[in-house]
Design a protein around this motif. Structure first.
Motif: not given
Length: 883
Positions: A247, A251, A280, A283-284, A286-289, A292
């Motif tokens: 990442l 992040t 931000d 967002e990164q 969250e997108r990486a799972g 939340t």
């Protein structure tokens, strides 16, 4: 889809169905990381349609912030706190920092939690999900477990997910293992259908059925899978670290801040501003799972992800994040100072002083375990030796107050290497003595106190230590130790008005067979001697002199005060003393109900010494009632506990219970052998031996060996003369009657004295013995009068084998006797009896719940079960029953 967990899913669904029907339950889901605990909690949440769902999670970095976990769980219920009884509401608000701390009993927070959950369940069922429970702060865990053990009929389900080593005694547990090969294969095919067969086979072998490994290992595609027998959690952490390393830096910093803090999104983002992190990063992530956002909090998808995000950073990176978080938490001094401590690189008095202040605030909120940790860390950061010693000593004392005795002893040992001043050495000794007493080692307590006398800074302190040593020697039943204490006291230069020496001298008189002198001195001087917590000198004297009516009245007042003030930790001791008084007075059902409540609380609050004592009291009540199996089981637990390090005052109850069981069951020889053996040991130096004497005498006479009654007769004569109580004189006349050639005047006098002295069981036994003698003297008409009275009294107190004996004697005296009808009070459980009695006074369910530390719904459930047993349909009808 959850593969291979059909049985576990069915159990959770059953608990939810029970909650919809108004029943409550708690369950600990135990497993090592990655075995699917969190997935089962998510399944419960998905199946909780119509429930109020409360979520909490233990966070390792917050494990020392008192009530952080509980506050997270109950945050949606803040508006209902005002509906709680005033002491509970004040305690909960104080714990959460919403009002000044009340300094209430730490277990009151658990009761408030129970009541609040019951309040919420009035509207709809409640599901509480607590993940990573092993990282809950101590006060939160204590409160939740206290509430969980008392759930019954509220419609509340508590599900905890925790590691195997998390301590949660007396709660149901579900343990998760690995998935079987078929389930593991199906899960891997669902999650990663395109894996080459050799990779799939390797993952199946390496995962050992761990569901999280089956999810995560296929994502770790940066090279071959690890080789060798590495522990699975390590492999998972490595997989997470590789994902985190890919990442962007901002992040990774975001994840580190979220892992270091309680995951409040606003706090994390403010800390990133201080660190100069732009963009931000959320967002990164969250997108990486990996995370939340739920209710303005950052939630890591898997618990191990939080640990990996924190541990993947260097110390310098972690320290920078902690300093930034401390800066943005300036209005929250407790959280701020913990972050500063985490960033410290060496001794720092300013941070240490801040931790000491945080510890005091935690202690005021009953967060003793967190306070102990804060003080321990403060000591570690303290540059100056003497101040470091003082903080370690306070940490040890505070850990002891939290019930963490092993930890307290370790801290005491650390402090002991530094403490030099006499006052500190005495405090250390008193602390160690208290820990040893809690472990059930009174002889070790005595040695510690006696050694501490050498370091006492003045005679008054030495006298206080010796007085405690004398009390310990008394409870052990060791006259040698007691005489040693007395000698040391006499050698002190105490003021003439100090009553300690004379009072301990009176204790020596009592244990060496001179109750007349001993009780006379105690009556004159005991009021000038400091009492123990909850046990005034007057109550101690009443116990020794056999004034059990006075003990009962004092303990009823003390118990009421404990209930009103929420002093739950003190209740077992007060209730145990009350139960003892009720036993002596012949109120066996009251004693059983009182002791049963005390036992529940003693177990809940971790008081094993008191628990064993209560086993003995309950065993005696079971013996009188003729429940042989229960009596033997309870007495065995009592005697087994006290076998390792003898405590005469505790073990006396187990011995007496078994002897009374034998005597009531027609086995006088066994009863007499047991009592003689008991009195021949340390119990013989206790007042219990005086109470054994009438039973010894009766057993000897029934056995046809009156010569074995001579010693107990002499002992009881001396004690009864010193006590001066009508009931003691009545028993003395009964003993004389059993051994006299002309027993009738003694029986007649005993019956007359019993009429004025209460103690129905003793009175009934005298009437039975008198009736037996009259029947054998062929005076059957007169015998029937006394035997009828005996039968009526035995039935009233629930002494089943004794009532059967009286009934048989009546038949032998020529009277047709109907079998006893059902005793309505005997139909109820001890807790049902308590609830029904309070309901009969007009108390509401909420008032009863506050007194008995239950929820109102559980009170209603007990009444619902009790009414059919009693043959009533309304509360008004309870007043006409004999309960």
């Amino acid at each position: 889809m959850l593969h291979g967990r059909e049985k576990e899913l069915a159990e959770i669904d059953r608990l939810l169905a029970g909650a919809r029907a108004g029943l409550s339950a708690a369950l600990i889901v135990r497993a090592e990381p990655g075995w699917g605990k969190s997935a089962l909690l998510r399944h419960a949440e998905q199946g909780a349609d119509g429930f109020l769902v409360l979520r909490g999670v233990g966070i390792e970095t917050e494990a020392e912030l008192p009530f952080a976990g509980l506050q997270m769980l109950l945050r949606p219920a803040d508006g209902r706190v005002g509906a709680l009884p005033a002491p509970q509401a004040a305690a909960l608000r104080g714990a959460f920092g919403l009002a000044p701390a009340t300094g209430a009993d730490r277990f009151l927070i658990g009761l408030a939690t129970l009541t609040l959950l019951a309040e919420l369940a009035e509207d709809r069922p409640v599901l509480c999900l607590i993940d990573d429970a092993q990282w809950l702060d101590g006060p939160s865990a204590e409160a939740l477990l206290f509430a969980a053990r008392r759930l019954h009929a509220e419609g509340v389900v508590l599900l905890f997910a925790a590691h195997e080593d998390w301590a949660a005694p007396a709660l149901p547990t579900m343990r998760l293992g690995g998935l079987d090969p078929a389930a593991a294969t199906a899960m891997l095919a669902e999650r990663a259908p395109d894996l080459p067969s050799h990779v799939r086979d390797r993952i199946l072998a390496e995962s050992e059925g761990n569901p999280l490994a089956l999810i995560e290992l296929p994502k770790a595609d940066a090279g071959p899978l690890p080789i060798g027998p590495l522990p699975l959690p390590h492999r998972l952490r490595e997989a997470y670290r590789r994902r985190i390393a890919e990442l962007p830096a901002r992040t990774r910093t975001f994840l580190l801040a979220a892992a270091a803090e309680r995951s409040e999104l606003a706090t994390v983002l403010r800390a990133l501003e201080v660190l100069g992190v732009a963009g931000d990063p959320l967002e990164q992530a969250e997108r990486a799972g990996l995370v939340t956002v739920c209710e303005r909090s950052v939630i890591f998808v898997y618990p191990l992800m939080r640990a990996a995000a924190y541990q993947a950073a260097s110390f310098a990176e972690r320290a920078a994040v902690h300093r930034a978080l401390a800066e943005v938490l300036a209005d929250d001094p407790d959280r701020r100072v913990w972050h500063l401590a985490a960033a410290a690189t060496g001794p720092d008095e300013e941070v240490a002083a801040g931790l000491e202040s945080a510890a005091e605030r935690a202690r005021q909120r009953t967060g003793y375990a967190a306070a102990a940790t804060a003080l321990e860390l403060a000591a570690r950061l303290t540059p100056e030796r003497e101040r470091r010693a003082g903080r370690l000593l306070r940490a040890a004392e505070t850990a002891s107050g939290a019930g963490q005795q092993a930890r307290a002893m370790d801290l005491a040992d650390q402090a002991g290497a530094l403490v030099e001043d006499p006052g500190g050495l005495v405090r250390l000794a008193v602390l160690r003595a208290g820990i040893e007493f809690g472990r059930g080692s009174p002889r070790a307590v005595h040695e510690i106190l006696m050694a501490a006398v050498e370091t006492a800074p003045d005679p008054a302190t030495a006298a206080a230590l010796l007085l405690d040593a004398a009390r310990v020697a008394w409870s052990v039943g060791d006259p040698g130790r007691l005489k040693l204490v007395y000698g040391r006291l006499r050698a002190l230069s105490l003021p003439p008005a100090d009553a300690t020496v004379t009072s301990v001298g009176a204790m020596v008189d009592l244990v060496t067979g001179d109750p007349v002198t001993g009780l006379a001195v105690l009556r004159e001087h005991l009021g000038q001697v400091p009492g123990r917590a909850g046990l005034s000198p007057e109550v101690a004297l009443a116990l020794v002199s056999g004034d059990f009516e006075a003990v009962r009245e004092a303990m009823l007042a003390l118990v009421a005060g404990c209930r009103a003030q929420g002093m739950i930790g003190w209740l077992p001791a007060a209730l145990a003393t009350l139960a003892e008084a009720e036993i002596h007075l012949g109120h066996f059902r009251d004693a059983s109900a009182t002791a049963a409540e005390a036992l529940r609380i003693a177990e809940d609050t971790g008081q094993p010494h008191r628990t064993a004592h209560l086993h003995g009291v309950l065993a005696f009540a079971a013996a009188v009632g003729g429940d042989a199996e229960r009596c033997r089981d309870l007495a065995e637990q009592n005697l087994r506990h006290f076998a390792s390090d003898y405590n005469a005052s505790g073990a006396a109850w187990g011995e007496w219970a078994l002897a009374v069981l034998d005597l009531g069951s027609g086995r006088p020889e066994t009863a007499l052998d047991r009592l003689e053996a008991a009195v021949g040991g340390p119990i013989g130096y206790q007042s219990h031996a005086d109470h054994f004497a009438p039973d010894q005498i009766e057993a000897a006479v029934r056995l046809g060996a009156p010569e074995r009654a001579a010693v107990p007769r002499l002992r009881f004569e001396r004690w009864a003369a010193a006590a001066g109580a009508p009931w003691a004189e009545a028993l003395l006349h009964r003993c004389h009657a059993l051994l006299s050639d002309d027993p009738e005047p003694h029986y007649a006098r005993a019956v007359h004295l019993h009429a004025t002295g209460g103690r129905l069981f003793d009175s009934a036994r005298t009437q039975l013995l008198y009736g037996e003698w009259l029947r054998r003297s062929r005076r059957k008409s007169e015998a029937r009068t006394h035997l009828r009275t005996a039968l009526e009294l035995f039935e009233r107190v629930g002494a089943v084998p004794w009532a059967d004996h009286a009934r048989a004697e009546l038949r032998a005296a020529g009277e047709t006797v109907a079998q006893a009808g059902p005793d309505v009070a005997a139909l109820l459980s001890p807790q049902e009896l308590q609830v029904v009695r309070l309901a009969a006074t007009g108390a509401t369910n909420r008032e009863i719940a506050a007194q008995l530390f239950l929820s109102p719904k559980t009170v209603g459930h007990h009444l619902y079960r009790a009414f059919p047993k009693l043959g009533v349909s309304t509360r008004v009808e309870l007043a006409r029953l004999t309960l």
